[in-house]
Design a protein around this motif. Structure first.
Motif, mmCIF file in Angstrom:
data_model
loop_
_atom_site.group_PDB
_atom_site.id
_atom_site.type_symbol
_atom_site.label_atom_id
_atom_site.label_comp_id
_atom_site.label_asym_id
_atom_site.label_seq_id
_atom_site.Cartn_x
_atom_site.Cartn_y
_atom_site.Cartn_z
ATOM 1 N N GLY A 331 0.786 -1.226 0.000
ATOM 2 C CA GLY A 331 0.000 0.000 0.000
ATOM 3 C C GLY A 331 0.815 1.270 0.000
ATOM 4 N N LEU A 332 2.142 1.171 -0.017
ATOM 5 C CA LEU A 332 3.022 2.344 -0.015
ATOM 6 C C LEU A 332 3.825 2.371 -1.314
ATOM 7 N N PRO A 333 4.074 3.554 -1.850
ATOM 8 C CA PRO A 333 4.838 3.635 -3.108
ATOM 9 C C PRO A 333 6.268 3.156 -2.928
ATOM 10 N N ILE A 334 6.773 2.459 -3.938
ATOM 11 C CA ILE A 334 8.155 1.953 -3.882
ATOM 12 C C ILE A 334 9.148 3.085 -4.110
ATOM 13 N N ASP A 335 8.884 3.945 -5.097
ATOM 14 C CA ASP A 335 9.741 5.105 -5.380
ATOM 15 C C ASP A 335 11.192 4.708 -5.624
ATOM 16 N N ASN A 336 11.391 3.633 -6.353
ATOM 17 C CA ASN A 336 12.721 3.227 -6.795
ATOM 18 C C ASN A 336 12.537 2.361 -8.034
ATOM 19 N N SER A 337 13.094 2.807 -9.147
ATOM 20 C CA SER A 337 12.860 2.093 -10.403
ATOM 21 C C SER A 337 13.412 0.683 -10.370
ATOM 22 N N TRP A 338 14.569 0.505 -9.772
ATOM 23 C CA TRP A 338 15.209 -0.809 -9.781
ATOM 24 C C TRP A 338 14.442 -1.805 -8.926
ATOM 25 N N LEU A 339 13.998 -1.368 -7.750
ATOM 26 C CA LEU A 339 13.215 -2.256 -6.905
ATOM 27 C C LEU A 339 11.826 -2.490 -7.477
ATOM 28 N N ALA A 340 11.263 -1.489 -8.149
ATOM 29 C CA ALA A 340 9.964 -1.673 -8.782
ATOM 30 C C ALA A 340 10.054 -2.691 -9.925
ATOM 31 N N VAL A 341 11.124 -2.605 -10.713
ATOM 32 C CA VAL A 341 11.317 -3.592 -11.781
ATOM 33 C C VAL A 341 11.551 -4.977 -11.187
ATOM 34 N N TYR A 342 12.320 -5.055 -10.120
ATOM 35 C CA TYR A 342 12.565 -6.347 -9.463
ATOM 36 C C TYR A 342 11.260 -6.932 -8.917
ATOM 37 N N ASP A 343 10.407 -6.097 -8.368
ATOM 38 C CA ASP A 343 9.157 -6.583 -7.794
ATOM 39 C C ASP A 343 8.182 -7.021 -8.880
ATOM 40 N N GLU A 344 8.110 -6.314 -9.993
ATOM 41 C CA GLU A 344 7.096 -6.584 -11.000
ATOM 42 C C GLU A 344 7.598 -7.449 -12.156
ATOM 43 N N GLN A 345 8.898 -7.369 -12.497
ATOM 44 C CA GLN A 345 9.433 -8.126 -13.625
ATOM 45 C C GLN A 345 10.616 -9.007 -13.255
ATOM 46 N N GLY A 346 10.948 -9.062 -11.978
ATOM 47 C CA GLY A 346 11.952 -9.988 -11.498
ATOM 48 C C GLY A 346 13.366 -9.638 -11.921
ATOM 49 N N LEU A 347 14.261 -10.591 -11.673
ATOM 50 C CA LEU A 347 15.667 -10.390 -12.038
ATOM 51 C C LEU A 347 15.850 -10.284 -13.546
ATOM 52 N N THR A 348 14.966 -10.920 -14.308
ATOM 53 C CA THR A 348 15.057 -10.814 -15.771
ATOM 54 C C THR A 348 14.852 -9.371 -16.224
ATOM 55 N N GLY A 349 13.861 -8.708 -15.653
ATOM 56 C CA GLY A 349 13.642 -7.312 -15.997
ATOM 57 C C GLY A 349 14.781 -6.417 -15.571
ATOM 58 N N VAL A 350 15.376 -6.693 -14.409
ATOM 59 C CA VAL A 350 16.509 -5.888 -13.950
ATOM 60 C C VAL A 350 17.686 -6.035 -14.909
ATOM 61 N N VAL A 351 17.944 -7.250 -15.379
ATOM 62 C CA VAL A 351 19.048 -7.471 -16.323
ATOM 63 C C VAL A 351 18.797 -6.714 -17.621
ATOM 64 N N VAL A 352 17.549 -6.710 -18.097
ATOM 65 C CA VAL A 352 17.232 -6.003 -19.341
ATOM 66 C C VAL A 352 17.436 -4.497 -19.178
ATOM 67 N N VAL A 353 17.003 -3.941 -18.048
ATOM 68 C CA VAL A 353 17.142 -2.497 -17.830
ATOM 69 C C VAL A 353 18.610 -2.115 -17.667
ATOM 70 N N VAL A 354 19.390 -2.949 -16.963
ATOM 71 C CA VAL A 354 20.830 -2.681 -16.829
ATOM 72 C C VAL A 354 21.499 -2.703 -18.199
ATOM 73 N N THR A 355 21.141 -3.691 -19.034
ATOM 74 C CA THR A 355 21.710 -3.768 -20.386
ATOM 75 C C THR A 355 21.329 -2.536 -21.203
ATOM 76 N N LEU A 356 20.109 -2.047 -21.003
ATOM 77 C CA LEU A 356 19.657 -0.858 -21.723
ATOM 78 C C LEU A 356 20.551 0.339 -21.418
ATOM 79 N N PHE A 357 20.859 0.548 -20.143
ATOM 80 C CA PHE A 357 21.724 1.666 -19.775
ATOM 81 C C PHE A 357 23.146 1.452 -20.288
ATOM 82 N N LEU A 358 23.638 0.218 -20.222
ATOM 83 C CA LEU A 358 24.989 -0.052 -20.704
ATOM 84 C C LEU A 358 25.111 0.196 -22.201
#
Length: 446
Positions: A331-358
């Protein structure tokens, strides 16, 4: 001056012409001849979709369902218009949009379980339309400043509504519920949103001034109101991201631009004097009346982050997340993109977003010094810093639009198509250059 030529002076006048001058001048960086004007309309509709529906109370109450209909209708309209402009589906190979397409995979896998409800599938459809529209627009990504100008104009229109709300009802625009921070009184915008848009506009316009794409007077019409709005929002993340992004972008121009070297020197000098002379005022602005303990805990965000990381998860949830949601936990906002991606899209989503920045950062570092490269570095740096206290990298958001502008700036210019030689040109010999004697064989001389 040669005979028959006439000197033309740049137009002077009101805000529309000044705004055009502030975001581009004729020559390099203007809209290429092959880019339709309707592309700017598509970009504006994408920006409208990312404005969101949650915020402060507006002067004229707007039902949330109506706001959601407007934002989703804008996305559908953007996709339809982009498809009409690109009926032959001509797209350019782009690693950024390809990685966003890969991000759809964990989103669909996790949302199919309906753990987050049918809203997760709705958000997946929204992200799919968003990415598809970017694919259709990639045809016009050629490394020019076209989308930079469009980006600035789009958010300047948003600022017009914020300023109008502040003038009509200052109490509704700066409510006590948000600690007296500026919000959208005509359209529900939160202080971090307004601060984010102001920081991006200021940074891009400053770089356009350094690149001599505009005059100081025209740029002041954009920078000064944006600075005032940024100060009224008391948004610390946007301010830090603006300063850090500008430093990195200007440093990329220092070796090739004398104007960048002068600006950097004066900026460092003025920042030092301001920090020494107004230290107490700056500290009060950053604290926003909060205690030191509350400030160090990032206004309570750290407690939500710890609870999210300590929550038990299955292997599937660890890899693919729990599905696209409203970026909240308990019920509280996460306010962190990396943790939000981890919560909603898991480690796979985090790897994709990290690759995007790289990928974006690596391409920006390999490009030669130029104004488009500096603008891309600013946008990438700003989004990377803001992602620590803001969510949005795993879903259709303004942060992905910022990165899309950076991707358009880093794209290589489209090459002209090679024309096939006609039958006559293949058979007929080419004439000899003037002044060069052609060799005639002995059998031909007979």
């Amino acid at each position: 001056m040669a005979a028959g030529t006439q000197r033309t002076n740049p137009p002077r006048g009101g805000l529309p012409r000044a705004l055009d001058s502030a975001v581009g001048t004729p020559g390099e960086g203007m809209r290429p001849p092959g880019t339709p004007k309707a592309v700017g309309v598509v970009w504006g509709l994408l920006g409208l979709n990312t404005l969101g529906s949650a915020g402060a109370q507006t002067i004229f109450p707007i039902p949330r369902s109506l706001i959601q209909m407007v934002t989703m209708g804008a996305l559908v309209g953007a996709f339809a218009l982009a498809l009409a402009l690109n009926l032959r589906l001509r797209i350019r190979a782009n690693a950024f949009v390809l990685l966003l397409t890969l991000l759809l995979l964990p989103s669909l896998i996790s949302s199919a379980n309906l753990e987050s409800g049918f809203g997760a599938l709705f958000r997946c459809a929204r992200l799919t339309l968003f990415v598809a529209t970017l694919w259709l627009l990639s045809r016009w990504w050629d490394g020019s400043l076209t989308f930079v100008r469009t980006h600035i104009r789009m958010y300047f229109v948003v600022f017009s509504s914020v300023i109008a709300g502040l003038v009509i009802s200052p109490g509704a625009a700066m409510p006590e519920l948000y600690g007296g921070r500026l919000v959208g009184a005509l359209w529900p915008l939160t202080p971090p949103q307004i601060g984010q848009y102001a920081a991006v506009i200021i940074g891009l316009t400053v770089l356009l001034v350094l690149g001599r794409r505009t005059t100081g007077r025209s740029a002041a019409l954009i920078i000064v109101p944006s600075l005032v709005l940024l100060a009224l929002t008391h948004t610390r993340t946007a301010t830090i991201g603006l300063l850090a992004g500008l430093v990195l972008a200007i440093l990329s121009l220092v070796l090739s631009s004398a104007a960048a070297r002068r600006f950097f020197t004066w900026a460092v000098l003025c920042a030092t004097v301001t920090a020494v002379g107004f230290a107490s005022a700056l500290q009060a602005w950053f604290l926003r009346g909060q205690s030191q303990e509350y400030f160090t805990s990032l206004t309570g965000r750290a407690k939500v982050w710890d609870a999210l990381l300590d929550a038990p998860r299955t292997l599937v949830e660890e890899l693919f997340g729990t599905g696209l949601g409203d970026k909240s936990f308990g019920g509280l906002p996460i306010d962190n993109s990396w943790l939000a991606v981890y919560d909603e899209q898991g480690l796979t989503g985090v790897v994709v977003v990290v690759t995007l920045f790289l990928v974006l950062g690596g391409v920006a570092l390999l490009r030669p010094p130029s104004l488009p490269r500096a603008c891309a570095i600013f946008l990438i740096s700003y989004v990377a810093i803001s992602s620590y206290t803001e969510a949005g990298l795993g879903d259709a958001s303004a942060y992905l639009l910022h990165l899309a502008v950076a991707a358009s700036l880093l794209a290589t210019p489209a090459t002209a198509p090679v024309l096939e030689p006609s039958a006559t040109s293949r058979t007929a010999p080419s004439p000899a250059p003037e002044g060069v004697r052609r060799h005639v064989p002995r059998w031909a001389r007979r």
